[in-house]
Design a protein around this motif. Structure first.
Motif, PDB file in Angstrom:
ATOM      1  N   HIS A   9       0.863  -1.226   0.035  1.00 25.13           N
ATOM      2  CA  HIS A   9       0.011  -0.026  -0.098  1.00 25.13           C
ATOM      3  C   HIS A   9       0.865   1.338   0.124  1.00 25.13           C
ATOM      4  O   HIS A   9       2.197   1.091   0.145  1.00 25.13           O
ATOM      5  N   GLY A  10       0.150   2.531  -0.184  1.00 23.09           N
ATOM      6  CA  GLY A  10       0.939   3.647  -0.205  1.00 23.09           C
ATOM      7  C   GLY A  10       1.125   4.160   1.294  1.00 23.09           C
ATOM      8  O   GLY A  10       0.477   3.718   1.985  1.00 23.09           O
ATOM      9  N   ILE A  11       2.078   5.089   1.561  1.00 23.22           N
ATOM     10  CA  ILE A  11       2.250   5.618   2.730  1.00 23.22           C
ATOM     11  C   ILE A  11       1.037   6.295   3.247  1.00 23.22           C
ATOM     12  O   ILE A  11       1.120   6.283   4.492  1.00 23.22           O
ATOM     13  N   HIS A  12       0.341   7.090   2.455  1.00 21.03           N
ATOM     14  CA  HIS A  12      -0.939   7.698   2.935  1.00 21.03           C
ATOM     15  C   HIS A  12      -1.925   6.793   3.515  1.00 21.03           C
ATOM     16  O   HIS A  12      -2.639   6.934   4.626  1.00 21.03           O
ATOM     17  N   ASP A  13      -2.051   5.212   3.065  1.00 21.14           N
ATOM     18  CA  ASP A  13      -2.811   4.449   3.620  1.00 21.14           C
ATOM     19  C   ASP A  13      -2.472   4.015   4.988  1.00 21.14           C
ATOM     20  O   ASP A  13      -3.276   3.942   5.999  1.00 21.14           O
ATOM     21  N   PHE A  14      -1.178   3.597   5.224  1.00 22.60           N
ATOM     22  CA  PHE A  14      -0.653   3.627   6.619  1.00 22.60           C
ATOM     23  C   PHE A  14      -0.799   4.570   7.612  1.00 22.60           C
ATOM     24  O   PHE A  14      -1.164   4.574   8.558  1.00 22.60           O
ATOM     25  N   VAL A  15      -0.679   5.863   6.933  1.00 20.69           N
ATOM     26  CA  VAL A  15      -0.935   7.142   7.834  1.00 20.69           C
ATOM     27  C   VAL A  15      -2.348   7.076   8.295  1.00 20.69           C
ATOM     28  O   VAL A  15      -2.465   7.672   9.162  1.00 20.69           O
ATOM     29  N   ASP A  16      -3.176   7.049   7.214  1.00 23.05           N
ATOM     30  CA  ASP A  16      -4.749   6.801   7.600  1.00 23.05           C
ATOM     31  C   ASP A  16      -5.045   5.770   8.804  1.00 23.05           C
ATOM     32  O   ASP A  16      -5.876   6.118   9.740  1.00 23.05           O
ATOM     33  N   ALA A  17      -4.464   4.917   8.472  1.00 21.48           N
ATOM     34  CA  ALA A  17      -4.641   3.655   9.491  1.00 21.48           C
ATOM     35  C   ALA A  17      -3.986   4.245  11.050  1.00 21.48           C
ATOM     36  O   ALA A  17      -4.849   3.752  11.939  1.00 21.48           O
ATOM     37  N   ASP A 123      -8.736  -8.265   9.817  1.00 23.47           N
ATOM     38  CA  ASP A 123      -9.743  -7.183   9.280  1.00 23.47           C
ATOM     39  C   ASP A 123      -9.088  -6.511   8.143  1.00 23.47           C
ATOM     40  O   ASP A 123      -9.654  -5.273   7.714  1.00 23.47           O
ATOM     41  N   GLY A 124      -7.850  -6.975   7.530  1.00 23.88           N
ATOM     42  CA  GLY A 124      -7.440  -6.066   6.379  1.00 23.88           C
ATOM     43  C   GLY A 124      -6.804  -4.903   6.592  1.00 23.88           C
ATOM     44  O   GLY A 124      -6.268  -4.421   5.757  1.00 23.88           O
ATOM     45  N   ARG A 125      -6.589  -4.537   7.785  1.00 28.63           N
ATOM     46  CA  ARG A 125      -5.841  -3.136   8.237  1.00 28.63           C
ATOM     47  C   ARG A 125      -4.515  -3.456   8.147  1.00 28.63           C
ATOM     48  O   ARG A 125      -3.895  -4.415   8.298  1.00 28.63           O
ATOM     49  N   PRO A 126      -3.791  -2.466   8.019  1.00 26.73           N
ATOM     50  CA  PRO A 126      -2.128  -2.666   8.138  1.00 26.73           C
ATOM     51  C   PRO A 126      -1.814  -3.037   9.597  1.00 26.73           C
ATOM     52  O   PRO A 126      -2.378  -2.798  10.649  1.00 26.73           O
ATOM     53  N   CYS A 127      -0.686  -3.834   9.605  1.00 19.17           N
ATOM     54  CA  CYS A 127       0.007  -4.215  10.993  1.00 19.17           C
ATOM     55  C   CYS A 127       0.896  -3.057  11.407  1.00 19.17           C
ATOM     56  O   CYS A 127       1.678  -2.711  10.685  1.00 19.17           O
TER      57      CYS A 127
END
Length: 226
Positions: A9-17, A123-127
């Motif tokens: 995923h992109g860094i913004h996906d990780f930041v959003d999580a 749940d599909g979210r980042p670790c």
């Protein structure tokens, strides 16, 4: 654990999580990372908080103090020892989040090769993995990080006896927050990582064993068992 991971995923996906209300200083870029087979000693996207700014940087996976140049740089640190280890004393106060999509482990199932397994959140979210390291705003050859690992529990012990300390978003934010003392951070890491029930795991193609191989086929289940 953990010796191979994915960040696609992109860094913004990780930041959003992570969901931290701070300005982002992003040196990683805005595009999906698309790294399905990330090996130690390579540069990995890491999130850290400094002066009320969230930094997203590519940092080498592995670190050793200046006085230990005669040994390989560890990539992981055992939660039972890290807070009081002379080896990690210099970086224990410098906490980071290593956001990953999944990690891999290899299991001896009696075949000609060990079977790789992929582990990820159900749940599909980042670790959001607990990390510590040496960081600078200008890249330095001395920078690096390690992932903190704990004993596996529940069914995951059948895959490997160690796993990363993974946080809920709330605890990940607390891990990064500057008011969090080193003593409290130690107790968090020892006691508050996500439980085995949060994760699922399944066998994947043995092609992941070659670090030159990339692509989404590496994360495709062969047969779900988790």
């Amino acid at each position: 654990m953990c010796g191979r991971l994915s960040q696609y995923h992109g860094i913004h996906d990780f930041v959003d999580a992570l969901s931290m209300p701070y300005p982002l200083l992003n040196s990683v870029g805005d595009q999906p990372l698309e790294r399905y087979n990330v090996a130690p000693t390579t540069r990995v996207a890491v999130l850290r908080l400094e002066k009320e700014k969230l930094h997203a940087d590519l940092v080498r996976w592995g670190w050793r103090p200046h006085w230990a140049q005669d040994r390989a740089a560890p990539i992981n640190a055992r939660v039972e020892k890290v807070a009081h280890s002379p080896f990690f004393r210099a970086i224990w106060p410098h906490r980071a989040i290593v956001p990953i999509d999944n990690w891999f482990e290899w299991v001896d199932e009696g075949g000609p090769k060990k079977q790789p397994y992929l582990i990820r959140r159900r749940d599909g979210r980042p670790c959001l993995c607990a990390g510590i390291g040496q960081f600078s705003n200008e890249p330095s050859e001395h920078d690096g990080f390690v992932i903190i690992t704990a004993d596996s529990a529940g069914g995951m012990v059948d895959v490997h006896d160690r796993r990363p300390v993974v946080w809920s978003p709330e605890l990940a934010r607390e891990w990064l927050a500057s008011p969090t003392s080193t003593g409290h951070a130690e107790q968090m890491a020892l006691n508050l990582g996500e439980a085995s029930e949060v994760f699922e795991w399944f066998p994947v193609d043995t092609a992941v064993g070659n670090v030159r191989n990339q692509g989404s086929s590496l994360i495709t289940p062969k047969a779900s068992i988790g």
